[in-house]
Write a protein that holds these residues in place. Structure first.
Motif, PDB file in Angstrom:
ATOM      1  N   GLU A 262       0.833  -1.205   0.000  1.00 11.56           N
ATOM      2  CA  GLU A 262       0.000   0.000   0.000  1.00 11.56           C
ATOM      3  C   GLU A 262       0.867   1.256   0.000  1.00 11.56           C
ATOM      4  O   GLU A 262       0.647   2.210   0.774  1.00 11.56           O
ATOM      5  CB  GLU A 262      -0.953   0.003   1.208  1.00 11.56           C
ATOM      6  N   LEU A 263       1.853   1.269  -0.884  1.00 11.11           N
ATOM      7  CA  LEU A 263       2.833   2.359  -0.901  1.00 11.11           C
ATOM      8  C   LEU A 263       2.235   3.629  -1.502  1.00 11.11           C
ATOM      9  O   LEU A 263       1.563   3.591  -2.525  1.00 11.11           O
ATOM     10  CB  LEU A 263       4.062   1.942  -1.715  1.00 11.11           C
ATOM     11  N   ARG A 264       2.523   4.744  -0.854  1.00 10.37           N
ATOM     12  CA  ARG A 264       2.083   6.052  -1.326  1.00 10.37           C
ATOM     13  C   ARG A 264       3.172   7.065  -1.004  1.00 10.37           C
ATOM     14  O   ARG A 264       4.107   6.788  -0.244  1.00 10.37           O
ATOM     15  CB  ARG A 264       0.775   6.457  -0.652  1.00 10.37           C
ATOM     16  N   GLU A 265       3.056   8.264  -1.573  1.00 10.34           N
ATOM     17  CA  GLU A 265       4.030   9.312  -1.297  1.00 10.34           C
ATOM     18  C   GLU A 265       4.070   9.620   0.199  1.00 10.34           C
ATOM     19  O   GLU A 265       3.045   9.744   0.853  1.00 10.34           O
ATOM     20  CB  GLU A 265       3.675  10.585  -2.068  1.00 10.34           C
ATOM     21  N   GLY A 266       5.284   9.728   0.737  1.00 12.52           N
ATOM     22  CA  GLY A 266       5.461  10.023   2.147  1.00 12.52           C
ATOM     23  C   GLY A 266       5.543   8.803   3.037  1.00 12.52           C
ATOM     24  O   GLY A 266       5.887   8.920   4.222  1.00 12.52           O
ATOM     25  N   ALA A 267       5.215   7.630   2.494  1.00 10.40           N
ATOM     26  CA  ALA A 267       5.260   6.405   3.295  1.00 10.40           C
ATOM     27  C   ALA A 267       6.708   5.946   3.473  1.00 10.40           C
ATOM     28  O   ALA A 267       7.536   6.094   2.572  1.00 10.40           O
ATOM     29  CB  ALA A 267       4.444   5.306   2.629  1.00 10.40           C
ATOM     30  N   ARG A 268       6.997   5.381   4.632  1.00  5.16           N
ATOM     31  CA  ARG A 268       8.315   4.798   4.872  1.00  5.16           C
ATOM     32  C   ARG A 268       8.277   3.320   4.492  1.00  5.16           C
ATOM     33  O   ARG A 268       7.268   2.630   4.710  1.00  5.16           O
ATOM     34  CB  ARG A 268       8.730   4.983   6.327  1.00  5.16           C
ATOM     35  N   ILE A 269       9.403   2.841   3.925  1.00  8.44           N
ATOM     36  CA  ILE A 269       9.429   1.477   3.402  1.00  8.44           C
ATOM     37  C   ILE A 269      10.868   0.963   3.385  1.00  8.44           C
ATOM     38  O   ILE A 269      11.816   1.745   3.299  1.00  8.44           O
ATOM     39  CB  ILE A 269       8.814   1.433   1.979  1.00  8.44           C
ATOM     40  N   VAL A 270      11.013  -0.336   3.460  1.00  8.52           N
ATOM     41  CA  VAL A 270      12.296  -0.998   3.211  1.00  8.52           C
ATOM     42  C   VAL A 270      12.193  -1.692   1.857  1.00  8.52           C
ATOM     43  O   VAL A 270      11.269  -2.486   1.631  1.00  8.52           O
ATOM     44  CB  VAL A 270      12.633  -2.029   4.305  1.00  8.52           C
ATOM     45  N   ALA A 271      13.110  -1.372   0.954  1.00 12.45           N
ATOM     46  CA  ALA A 271      13.187  -2.020  -0.356  1.00 12.45           C
ATOM     47  C   ALA A 271      14.436  -2.891  -0.384  1.00 12.45           C
ATOM     48  O   ALA A 271      15.538  -2.396  -0.141  1.00 12.45           O
ATOM     49  CB  ALA A 271      13.226  -0.986  -1.474  1.00 12.45           C
ATOM     50  N   GLU A 272      14.250  -4.167  -0.672  1.00  8.38           N
ATOM     51  CA  GLU A 272      15.355  -5.123  -0.673  1.00  8.38           C
ATOM     52  C   GLU A 272      15.431  -5.779  -2.043  1.00  8.38           C
ATOM     53  O   GLU A 272      14.414  -6.202  -2.593  1.00  8.38           O
ATOM     54  CB  GLU A 272      15.111  -6.171   0.411  1.00  8.38           C
ATOM     55  N   GLY A 273      16.630  -5.826  -2.618  1.00  9.56           N
ATOM     56  CA  GLY A 273      16.773  -6.429  -3.934  1.00  9.56           C
ATOM     57  C   GLY A 273      18.168  -6.293  -4.483  1.00  9.56           C
ATOM     58  O   GLY A 273      19.132  -6.555  -3.772  1.00  9.56           O
ATOM     59  N   GLU A 274      18.273  -5.874  -5.759  1.00 12.95           N
ATOM     60  CA  GLU A 274      19.562  -5.752  -6.432  1.00 12.95           C
ATOM     61  C   GLU A 274      19.668  -4.413  -7.151  1.00 12.95           C
ATOM     62  O   GLU A 274      18.663  -3.846  -7.557  1.00 12.95           O
ATOM     63  CB  GLU A 274      19.729  -6.866  -7.481  1.00 12.95           C
ATOM     64  N   VAL A 275      20.895  -3.935  -7.314  1.00 13.06           N
ATOM     65  CA  VAL A 275      21.147  -2.743  -8.113  1.00 13.06           C
ATOM     66  C   VAL A 275      21.209  -3.179  -9.574  1.00 13.06           C
ATOM     67  O   VAL A 275      21.948  -4.111  -9.917  1.00 13.06           O
ATOM     68  CB  VAL A 275      22.459  -2.048  -7.703  1.00 13.06           C
TER      69      VAL A 275
END
Length: 201
Positions: free
Chosen positions: A61-74
């Motif tokens: 439920e991501l929206r502008e201003g929300a805090r999140i952890v993104a995990e993956g690859e560059v």
């Protein structure tokens, strides 16, 4: 359990600087992009682009201003539109997780130097080395990632050669610079991996 590339791992915790926008559709699946703002201990901030599958965004439920952890690859890909940077660098999210209390920016890479390292000295007299590192993906593809090292690490890296395999740990950073174009001076953003540790393996 979520699977990640062992030679390419990144985790960022920060604040979504804008709402996700559709990037492209591949094999019937929609992918969205959003900028993630990650603060440094110094108070400065990096704003890097995150690419995510639609189903991950829906669950988070991501929206502008929300805090999140993104995990993956560059990841990197060539921009053929003729607008903006030719080499696009972003984080491909394999998981979007609940936020942590503090911002975090960690990248670990192992890859091969694919251009001669460039060792230079900043106007303030500090050594910096620019490296282009090719990091293998599955299925024979590679990501070409600009990396920098500072100080003693830069001096060592400046002696390395094309074909050397390196491992590094650092952060995914954004940096603004000014470029002279036919229409005048433009402010652009470069993305790179700033290595806090780097070694030849």
């Amino acid at each position: 359990m979520q699977q990640f590339e062992s030679n390419n791992y990144a985790v960022l915790c920060g604040t979504a600087a804008a709402a996700p926008e559709l990037s492209h559709v591949s094999r019937g699946e929609r992918f969205f992009r959003f900028p993630l703002r990650v603060e440094r201990l110094s108070g400065a901030a990096d704003c890097v682009n995150v690419l995510s599958r639609e189903r991950l965004l829906t669950a988070a439920e991501l929206r502008e201003g929300a805090r999140i952890v993104a995990e993956g690859e560059v990841r990197s890909f060539n921009n053929k539109s003729g607008v903006g940077a030719r080499l696009v660098i972003l984080l491909f999210a394999r998981a979007l997780l609940s936020p942590e209390a503090q911002d975090r920016n960690l990248v670990r890479l192992t890859g091969t130097i694919c251009k001669p390292p460039i060792l230079r000295v900043t106007p303030r007299g500090r050594e910096i080395c620019d490296l282009m590192v090719a990091v293998n993906r599955r299925y024979g593809r590679s990501d070409y990632l600009p990396c920098i090292a500072w100080g003693d690490r830069a001096a060592r890296a400046g002696q390395w050669s094309v074909g050397d395999v390196v491992s590094l740990e650092g952060r995914f950073q954004s940096r603004e610079y000014r470029k002279q174009t036919e229409t005048g001076v433009e402010t652009r953003t470069a993305f790179e991996i700033s290595a806090s540790e780097i070694e030849r393996t």
